[in-house]
Scaffold this motif. Structure first.
Motif, PDB file in Angstrom:
ATOM      1  N   LEU A  13       5.129   9.370   1.599  1.00 40.02           N
ATOM      2  CA  LEU A  13       5.542   8.039   2.059  1.00 40.02           C
ATOM      3  C   LEU A  13       5.344   6.978   0.981  1.00 40.02           C
ATOM      4  O   LEU A  13       6.112   6.024   0.901  1.00 40.02           O
ATOM      5  N   SER A  14       4.341   7.149   0.147  1.00 40.65           N
ATOM      6  CA  SER A  14       4.136   6.208  -0.958  1.00 40.65           C
ATOM      7  C   SER A  14       5.261   6.314  -1.976  1.00 40.65           C
ATOM      8  O   SER A  14       5.735   5.299  -2.498  1.00 40.65           O
ATOM      9  N   ILE A  15       5.690   7.518  -2.246  1.00 31.58           N
ATOM     10  CA  ILE A  15       6.799   7.715  -3.190  1.00 31.58           C
ATOM     11  C   ILE A  15       8.099   7.170  -2.615  1.00 31.58           C
ATOM     12  O   ILE A  15       8.826   6.428  -3.285  1.00 31.58           O
ATOM     13  N   VAL A  16       8.376   7.506  -1.363  1.00 28.70           N
ATOM     14  CA  VAL A  16       9.630   7.082  -0.725  1.00 28.70           C
ATOM     15  C   VAL A  16       9.712   5.562  -0.598  1.00 28.70           C
ATOM     16  O   VAL A  16      10.782   4.981  -0.786  1.00 28.70           O
ATOM     17  N   THR A  17       8.575   4.920  -0.310  1.00 32.94           N
ATOM     18  CA  THR A  17       8.583   3.461  -0.113  1.00 32.94           C
ATOM     19  C   THR A  17       8.207   2.702  -1.386  1.00 32.94           C
ATOM     20  O   THR A  17       7.945   1.504  -1.326  1.00 32.94           O
ATOM     21  N   CYS A  18       8.171   3.380  -2.509  1.00 36.32           N
ATOM     22  CA  CYS A  18       7.822   2.763  -3.802  1.00 36.32           C
ATOM     23  C   CYS A  18       6.460   2.066  -3.762  1.00 36.32           C
ATOM     24  O   CYS A  18       6.276   0.985  -4.319  1.00 36.32           O
ATOM     25  N   GLY A  19       5.509   2.680  -3.080  1.00 40.68           N
ATOM     26  CA  GLY A  19       4.143   2.180  -3.056  1.00 40.68           C
ATOM     27  C   GLY A  19       3.798   1.241  -1.912  1.00 40.68           C
ATOM     28  O   GLY A  19       2.630   0.906  -1.730  1.00 40.68           O
ATOM     29  N   ILE A  20       4.790   0.822  -1.153  1.00 45.57           N
ATOM     30  CA  ILE A  20       4.517  -0.118  -0.062  1.00 45.57           C
ATOM     31  C   ILE A  20       3.648   0.529   1.014  1.00 45.57           C
ATOM     32  O   ILE A  20       2.794  -0.133   1.612  1.00 45.57           O
ATOM     33  N   PHE A  23      -0.174  -0.021   1.018  1.00 46.31           N
ATOM     34  CA  PHE A  23      -0.758  -1.234   1.597  1.00 46.31           C
ATOM     35  C   PHE A  23      -1.055  -1.022   3.083  1.00 46.31           C
ATOM     36  O   PHE A  23      -2.080  -1.467   3.586  1.00 46.31           O
ATOM     37  N   TYR A  24      -0.163  -0.321   3.769  1.00 44.91           N
ATOM     38  CA  TYR A  24      -0.408   0.029   5.172  1.00 44.91           C
ATOM     39  C   TYR A  24      -1.614   0.965   5.267  1.00 44.91           C
ATOM     40  O   TYR A  24      -2.469   0.797   6.131  1.00 44.91           O
ATOM     41  N   PHE A  25      -1.686   1.938   4.365  1.00 42.72           N
ATOM     42  CA  PHE A  25      -2.809   2.872   4.317  1.00 42.72           C
ATOM     43  C   PHE A  25      -4.124   2.112   4.121  1.00 42.72           C
ATOM     44  O   PHE A  25      -5.117   2.385   4.801  1.00 42.72           O
ATOM     45  N   LEU A  26      -4.146   1.159   3.199  1.00 42.59           N
ATOM     46  CA  LEU A  26      -5.352   0.358   2.965  1.00 42.59           C
ATOM     47  C   LEU A  26      -5.749  -0.411   4.221  1.00 42.59           C
ATOM     48  O   LEU A  26      -6.929  -0.479   4.577  1.00 42.59           O
ATOM     49  N   VAL A  49      -7.870  -7.333   2.334  1.00 44.51           N
ATOM     50  CA  VAL A  49      -7.715  -6.226   1.393  1.00 44.51           C
ATOM     51  C   VAL A  49      -6.261  -6.125   0.925  1.00 44.51           C
ATOM     52  O   VAL A  49      -5.988  -6.010  -0.276  1.00 44.51           O
ATOM     53  N   VAL A  50      -5.333  -6.193   1.859  1.00 45.88           N
ATOM     54  CA  VAL A  50      -3.911  -6.083   1.511  1.00 45.88           C
ATOM     55  C   VAL A  50      -3.475  -7.265   0.656  1.00 45.88           C
ATOM     56  O   VAL A  50      -2.814  -7.083  -0.377  1.00 45.88           O
ATOM     57  N   LEU A  51      -3.850  -8.466   1.048  1.00 43.45           N
ATOM     58  CA  LEU A  51      -3.433  -9.651   0.290  1.00 43.45           C
ATOM     59  C   LEU A  51      -4.017  -9.660  -1.118  1.00 43.45           C
ATOM     60  O   LEU A  51      -3.306  -9.949  -2.083  1.00 43.45           O
ATOM     61  N   LEU A  52      -5.301  -9.338  -1.252  1.00 45.23           N
ATOM     62  CA  LEU A  52      -5.908  -9.304  -2.583  1.00 45.23           C
ATOM     63  C   LEU A  52      -5.301  -8.190  -3.442  1.00 45.23           C
ATOM     64  O   LEU A  52      -5.142  -8.353  -4.654  1.00 45.23           O
ATOM     65  N   GLY A  58      -2.555  -4.549  -7.345  1.00 40.15           N
ATOM     66  CA  GLY A  58      -3.212  -3.281  -7.049  1.00 40.15           C
ATOM     67  C   GLY A  58      -4.589  -3.103  -7.640  1.00 40.15           C
ATOM     68  O   GLY A  58      -5.274  -2.136  -7.320  1.00 40.15           O
ATOM     69  N   LEU A  59      -5.031  -4.004  -8.502  1.00 42.51           N
ATOM     70  CA  LEU A  59      -6.349  -3.850  -9.111  1.00 42.51           C
ATOM     71  C   LEU A  59      -7.476  -3.959  -8.080  1.00 42.51           C
ATOM     72  O   LEU A  59      -8.484  -3.265  -8.190  1.00 42.51           O
ATOM     73  N   TYR A  60      -7.305  -4.822  -7.085  1.00 47.88           N
ATOM     74  CA  TYR A  60      -8.345  -4.947  -6.063  1.00 47.88           C
ATOM     75  C   TYR A  60      -8.502  -3.643  -5.277  1.00 47.88           C
ATOM     76  O   TYR A  60      -9.610  -3.312  -4.843  1.00 47.88           O
ATOM     77  N   SER A  61      -7.427  -2.892  -5.127  1.00 50.57           N
ATOM     78  CA  SER A  61      -7.528  -1.635  -4.390  1.00 50.57           C
ATOM     79  C   SER A  61      -8.463  -0.660  -5.103  1.00 50.57           C
ATOM     80  O   SER A  61      -9.113   0.158  -4.455  1.00 50.57           O
ATOM     81  N   TRP A  62      -8.543  -0.739  -6.435  1.00 50.74           N
ATOM     82  CA  TRP A  62      -9.501   0.106  -7.151  1.00 50.74           C
ATOM     83  C   TRP A  62     -10.918  -0.268  -6.743  1.00 50.74           C
ATOM     84  O   TRP A  62     -11.736   0.607  -6.512  1.00 50.74           O
TER      85      TRP A  62
END
Length: 136
Positions: A13-20, A23-26, A49-52, A58-62
């Protein structure tokens, strides 16, 4: 009941949605981690988390993986649930993995999902919800 995650589904799903989808996963995973861990002083608002993550490209996700990994490790240790990885492990896979065309980053996410599913199974059993193995 905490739903186990399926790595293949997250990847596809990450590949198909180009990473979007990430954000739902997070968002969902943050909600469920807050539920499983309880009030440990590190609860994070999923929308934050999603907004940051969006604002920092994507750096905040790390940092999120690092923080949640440490929370998971502490919870696993308290409840005698097998978990060898901690936040530093996930962070290293994400950082160093991005140097090898991003493949190593997925290893870190796989490990995170594996340990999350172990916690979800224990949490669901402790509350009588049972567990169907669909997340490994």
């Amino acid at each position: 009941m905490i739903q186990p995650k399926n790595f293949a589904t997250v990847l596809l799903l990450s590949i198909v949605t180009c990473g979007i989808y990430m954000f739902y996963f997070l968002y969902i995973t943050t909600q469920e981690m807050n539920t499983m861990v309880g009030n440990d002083g590190h609860n994070t608002e999923p929308t934050t988390v999603v907004l940051l993550s969006l604002v920092t490209c994507g750096l905040y996700s790390w940092y999120w993986y690092y923080d949640q990994g440490n929370r998971m490790k502490a919870l696993c240790d308290r409840n005698n649930i097998p978990c060898q990885e901690n936040g530093t492990t996930y962070l290293l896979w994400l950082l160093l993995g991005s140097l090898i065309c991003g493949v190593g980053s997925w290893v870190g996410i796989y490990l995170f999902i594996k340990n999350f599913n172990n916690l979800a199974a224990a949490y669901n059993q402790s509350f009588g919800g049972g567990y169907q193995n669909g997340g490994y």
